[in-house]
Design an enzyme around this catalytic site. Structure first.
Site, PDB file in Angstrom:
ATOM      1  CG  ASP A  36     -11.486   2.487   6.532  1.00 59.88           C
ATOM      2  OD1 ASP A  36     -11.766   3.404   7.333  1.00 59.88           O
ATOM      3  OD2 ASP A  36     -12.144   1.434   6.458  1.00 59.88           O
ATOM      4  CG  HIS A  37      -5.867   6.084   8.246  1.00 59.13           C
ATOM      5  ND1 HIS A  37      -4.633   6.644   8.471  1.00 59.13           N
ATOM      6  CD2 HIS A  37      -5.632   4.962   7.532  1.00 59.13           C
ATOM      7  CE1 HIS A  37      -3.707   5.896   7.910  1.00 59.13           C
ATOM      8  NE2 HIS A  37      -4.289   4.875   7.337  1.00 59.13           N
ATOM      9  N   GLY A 105      -3.974  -4.065   9.288  1.00 58.21           N
ATOM     10  CA  GLY A 105      -4.228  -2.882  10.109  1.00 58.21           C
ATOM     11  C   GLY A 105      -3.012  -2.254  10.745  1.00 58.21           C
ATOM     12  CD  GLU A 106      -2.531   1.229   9.043  1.00 56.71           C
ATOM     13  OE1 GLU A 106      -3.565   1.759   9.490  1.00 56.71           O
ATOM     14  OE2 GLU A 106      -2.363   1.009   7.834  1.00 56.71           O
ATOM     15  CG  ASN A 109      -6.025   3.972  11.555  1.00 60.74           C
ATOM     16  OD1 ASN A 109      -6.197   5.170  11.683  1.00 60.74           O
ATOM     17  ND2 ASN A 109      -5.171   3.462  10.675  1.00 60.74           N
ATOM     18  N   GLY A 174       5.184  -9.201   2.761  1.00 60.81           N
ATOM     19  CA  GLY A 174       6.104 -10.324   2.902  1.00 60.81           C
ATOM     20  C   GLY A 174       5.451 -11.613   2.455  1.00 60.81           C
TER      21      GLY A 174
END
Length: 326
Positions: A36-37, A105-106, A109, A174
């Site tokens: 989803d970008h 998220g990133e 985007n 992590g």
């Protein structure tokens, strides 16, 4: 063991993604998982359609195969209330075949809506936790409000709810994110074959399905496969700390300028050798994952789907931790 097919929204037009999903169902895959970008990772990938529309079209064109987001960020570009509504609707139109994959998220985007992207992982995790609480609240029915440290909800109700809420798989890399997956999700999602990710998830009480993307590139020869992956998917070698931070495709172009074909061969299963694919997949099984997503970066999706049907489906399903790969 369940096997999924990765729909690369960055690499194909929306109609082609629907066609691939239909072909994946016919080939026996258990689920399709779609990124989803808003932007692709690299400009030369050339696409980035709206995932929720494409998944709705896939639901209408398929009968059996499950659908999943892999993954969506419900905190910045979307408010969690919108994701709660979208996921509930997709669960209804797919007759309960939808899995909601979420993550923190990133920047690539999320920065596009002008609200900024949190600079610390701690804040992103706090926001993701609040978003999951909001989604669960709305899925419980009735009018709901929420006052969090980062996110708010005011007198909102999702009217169309499925009989059973979608499973939520939370992306983790992590200890802290694995704890969120265990405490607020129903399953785990990862992109690395690290046993400690599953270990942290289980230590925090997680007992649900564990999804992982397996990197591969099919072509009739190893060189063609590796070249295709190098051209469009070398961003996958940067690692999550880089992938989450860079803001635009041009930055990923610069960050991956020194990636070589041999680097691709070290990470991806490339070419026509069945045993190489099984070897790479076995690493994820040994790490504790039981939902394997075939992430093909090769130049021929139909060739890969046929190869999967003929060579990989049966041995992948038989895999257990420590099992031989040939």
């Amino acid at each position: 063991m369940e096997i999924g097919y990765k729909l690369a929204s960055e690499a194909f037009a929306p109609g082609e993604l629907v066609r691939q999903a239909v072909a994946a169902e016919a080939a026996g895959f258990d689920f399709v998982e779609m990124s989803d970008h808003f932007h692709p990772w690299l400009d030369n990938q050339g696409h980035s359609s709206f995932t929720w529309t494409v998944l709705g079209a896939i639901a209408a064109r398929t009968e059996r195969i499950q659908l999943a987001t892999g993954v969506t960020c419900p905190t910045v570009r979307y408010h969690p209330a919108i994701i709660a509504q979208a996921a509930a609707t997709l669960a209804l139109v797919s007759d309960g075949r939808f899995v909601l994959g979420v993550g923190s998220g990133e920047r690539l985007n999320e920065h596009v809506v002008g609200r900024g992207f949190p600079d610390t992982v701690r804040v992103r995790h706090e926001m993701l936790s609040e978003a999951l609480e909001i989604i669960r609240l709305l899925w419980s029915g009735g009018y709901r409000s929420y006052e969090g440290k980062h996110l708010r909800l005011e007198d909102a109700r999702v009217f169309d709810l499925p009989p059973e809420p979608p499973l939520i798989a939370v992306a983790a890399g992590g200890r802290n994110s694995a704890r969120i997956a265990a405490e607020l999700g129903d399953g785990l999602f990862a992109t690395e074959q690290k046993p400690e990710i599953v270990g942290h998830y289980r230590e925090a009480g997680g007992t649900g399905p564990r999804y992982a993307e397996v990197p591969m590139a099919w072509a009739e020869d190893e060189h063609s496969a590796a070249r295709a992956a190098l051209e469009t998917s070398r961003w996958a070698l940067t690692g999550w700390k880089v992938m989450s931070e860079l803001p635009n495709p041009v930055n990923f172009e610069a960050a991956t300028a020194t990636v070589r074909e041999e680097d691709i061969l070290g990470k991806f299963a490339c070419g026509p050798d069945r045993n190489r694919y099984l070897h790479v997949a076995q690493q994820f099984v040994d790490a504790g994952f039981d939902r394997l997503v075939m992430q093909n970066a090769g130049p021929d999706p139909d060739g890969f789907i046929d190869f999967y049907r003929r060579e990989l489906d049966e041995p992948l399903r038989r895999m257990t931790p420590g099992s031989p790969t040939s």
